[in-house]
Design a protein around this motif. Structure first.
Motif, mmCIF file in Angstrom:
data_model
loop_
_atom_site.group_PDB
_atom_site.id
_atom_site.type_symbol
_atom_site.label_atom_id
_atom_site.label_comp_id
_atom_site.label_asym_id
_atom_site.label_seq_id
_atom_site.Cartn_x
_atom_site.Cartn_y
_atom_site.Cartn_z
ATOM 1 N N GLY A 1 -6.302 -61.280 -21.300
ATOM 2 C CA GLY A 1 -6.725 -60.081 -20.982
ATOM 3 C C GLY A 1 -6.026 -58.932 -21.395
ATOM 4 N N ALA A 2 -6.076 -57.438 -21.193
ATOM 5 C CA ALA A 2 -5.351 -56.488 -21.438
ATOM 6 C C ALA A 2 -4.863 -55.867 -19.997
ATOM 7 C CB ALA A 2 -6.179 -55.312 -21.988
ATOM 8 N N TYR A 3 -3.231 -55.545 -20.243
ATOM 9 C CA TYR A 3 -2.652 -55.233 -18.916
ATOM 10 C C TYR A 3 -1.614 -54.080 -19.249
ATOM 11 C CZ TYR A 3 -3.408 -60.521 -18.337
ATOM 12 O OH TYR A 3 -3.742 -61.740 -17.945
ATOM 13 N N GLU A 4 -1.730 -53.525 -18.014
ATOM 14 C CA GLU A 4 -0.601 -52.153 -18.277
ATOM 15 C C GLU A 4 0.708 -52.599 -17.881
ATOM 16 O OE1 GLU A 4 0.271 -47.493 -17.047
ATOM 17 O OE2 GLU A 4 -1.591 -48.477 -16.447
ATOM 18 N N TYR A 5 1.681 -52.289 -18.430
ATOM 19 C CA TYR A 5 3.070 -52.794 -17.845
ATOM 20 C C TYR A 5 3.717 -51.803 -17.036
ATOM 21 C CZ TYR A 5 8.293 -53.540 -18.002
ATOM 22 O OH TYR A 5 9.619 -53.776 -17.587
ATOM 23 N N VAL B 1 -5.986 -54.777 -16.711
ATOM 24 C CA VAL B 1 -6.908 -53.532 -16.770
ATOM 25 C C VAL B 1 -8.389 -54.092 -17.131
ATOM 26 C CG1 VAL B 1 -7.306 -51.490 -18.094
ATOM 27 C CG2 VAL B 1 -4.987 -52.057 -17.448
ATOM 28 N N ALA B 2 -8.046 -55.202 -18.144
ATOM 29 C CA ALA B 2 -9.625 -55.634 -18.528
ATOM 30 C C ALA B 2 -9.340 -57.147 -18.980
ATOM 31 C CB ALA B 2 -9.897 -54.886 -19.668
ATOM 32 N N LYS B 3 -10.371 -58.023 -18.513
ATOM 33 C CA LYS B 3 -10.143 -59.412 -18.783
ATOM 34 C C LYS B 3 -10.885 -59.693 -20.166
ATOM 35 C CE LYS B 3 -11.285 -60.885 -14.039
ATOM 36 N NZ LYS B 3 -12.050 -61.721 -13.141
ATOM 37 N N GLY B 4 -10.538 -60.675 -20.626
ATOM 38 C CA GLY B 4 -11.013 -61.187 -21.819
ATOM 39 C C GLY B 4 -10.081 -61.080 -23.134
ATOM 40 N N ASP B 5 -10.428 -61.573 -24.197
ATOM 41 C CA ASP B 5 -9.725 -61.543 -25.288
ATOM 42 C C ASP B 5 -10.058 -60.165 -26.360
ATOM 43 O OD1 ASP B 5 -8.144 -61.663 -27.641
ATOM 44 O OD2 ASP B 5 -8.535 -63.868 -28.021
ATOM 45 N N ASN B 6 -9.384 -59.046 -26.190
ATOM 46 C CA ASN B 6 -9.708 -58.068 -27.097
ATOM 47 C C ASN B 6 -8.799 -57.427 -28.133
ATOM 48 O OD1 ASN B 6 -12.186 -56.833 -25.591
ATOM 49 N ND2 ASN B 6 -10.943 -57.218 -23.938
ATOM 50 N N ARG B 7 -7.834 -58.503 -28.679
ATOM 51 C CA ARG B 7 -7.045 -58.389 -29.623
ATOM 52 C C ARG B 7 -7.548 -57.823 -31.068
ATOM 53 N NH1 ARG B 7 -3.845 -63.873 -29.570
ATOM 54 N NH2 ARG B 7 -6.025 -64.466 -28.984
ATOM 55 N N LYS B 8 -8.961 -58.269 -31.351
ATOM 56 C CA LYS B 8 -9.284 -57.780 -32.621
ATOM 57 C C LYS B 8 -9.656 -56.159 -32.693
ATOM 58 C CE LYS B 8 -12.208 -61.722 -34.056
ATOM 59 N NZ LYS B 8 -13.306 -62.402 -34.497
ATOM 60 N N MET B 9 -9.561 -55.645 -31.097
ATOM 61 C CA MET B 9 -9.486 -54.122 -31.346
ATOM 62 C C MET B 9 -8.187 -53.612 -31.990
ATOM 63 S SD MET B 9 -11.158 -53.159 -27.726
ATOM 64 C CE MET B 9 -12.689 -53.734 -27.183
ATOM 65 N N ILE B 10 -7.311 -54.329 -31.765
ATOM 66 C CA ILE B 10 -6.003 -53.943 -32.265
ATOM 67 C C ILE B 10 -5.855 -54.262 -33.744
ATOM 68 C CG2 ILE B 10 -3.347 -54.168 -32.147
ATOM 69 C CD1 ILE B 10 -4.113 -54.913 -29.182
ATOM 70 N N ALA B 11 -6.670 -55.242 -34.358
ATOM 71 C CA ALA B 11 -6.425 -55.728 -35.678
ATOM 72 C C ALA B 11 -7.023 -54.677 -36.657
ATOM 73 C CB ALA B 11 -7.151 -57.060 -35.834
ATOM 74 N N GLY B 12 -8.156 -53.931 -36.118
ATOM 75 C CA GLY B 12 -8.728 -52.801 -36.636
ATOM 76 C C GLY B 12 -8.946 -53.365 -38.399
ATOM 77 N N GLY B 13 -9.482 -54.285 -38.648
ATOM 78 C CA GLY B 13 -9.864 -54.936 -39.917
ATOM 79 C C GLY B 13 -8.695 -55.667 -40.543
#
Length: 208
Positions: free
Chosen positions: A96-100, A110-122
């Motif tokens: 997930g995505a968390y706020e520290y 903040v949001a469940k799941g794997d969204n690391r590709k959003m950060i990769a951005g290509g």
């Protein structure tokens, strides 16, 4: 009886929601690291990572080093203009995505799941890091969106980013500072407003 069932269900739902957050362990102030001079001399960017997840203790130390509570509730390890503390730190993992939250030393889901590709951005290598830290400039906290505010929030985000870089080098973790990411998708995922802007990110992991 029905009331008891409803109350029990509500309690279980609340507990389940709370369990999604991560209460980090106390920061290890006695962690053995390189000296400051050794860290400055050897700091370098790394773009390959082991897929081993960081321990909660490593996450605690890492987030604290980035912008954790320092002397008291009013100060952070990273200075900000007029002590506005307008840089918000988000932690992306496979779960997930968390706020520290610096005062509580806690990761708030903040949001469940794997969204690391959003950060990769290509840049696919970034999605292989077990953790990515995203710095968000919050102009609501700064109190202005004028040119001076934009300049100072960028400076403040850079300071948080450098804290991450130096801590990782000192503690034996790997990272690279980046501006590439799908900022629009991240903003939507985190429910950010137009005054809350993702600006920098650091993939973090152990050496491959």
């Amino acid at each position: 009886m029905k009331k008891l069932i409803v109350c029990a269900f509500a309690l279980m739902s609340t507990m389940a929601t709370m369990a999604q957050d991560i209460q980090l362990p106390a920061v290890n102030m006695k962690q053995k690291t390189k000296s400051m001079m050794e860290t400055l001399a050897s700091r370098h960017s790394v773009r390959e990572y082991s897929n081993k997840m960081l321990s909660n203790q490593d996450l605690s130390n890492l987030c604290w080093a980035a912008c954790g509570r320092s002397r008291d509730n009013q100060h952070r390890t990273a200075p900000t203009a007029m002590n506005k503390k307008e840089i918000r730190l988000y932690v992306f993992t496979a779960k997930g995505a968390y706020e520290y939250l610096p005062v509580e030393n806690k990761l708030k889901l903040v949001a469940k799941g794997d969204n690391r590709k959003m950060i990769a951005g290509g840049q696919e290598f970034a999605a292989t890091a077990p953790v990515s830290l995203v710095m968000v400039m919050d102009f609501n906290l700064f109190g202005s969106t004028n040119e001076h505010a934009k300049l100072m929030t960028c400076v403040d985000a850079g300071i948080v980013c450098e804290n991450i870089n130096l801590y990782c080098e000192a503690a034996g973790l790997c990272t690279v500072p980046r501006a590439t990411m799908d900022a629009a998708a991240i903003s939507k995922l985190l429910n950010l407003t137009d005054k809350q802007v993702p600006i920098l990110n650091n993939p973090v992991g152990y050496a491959k």
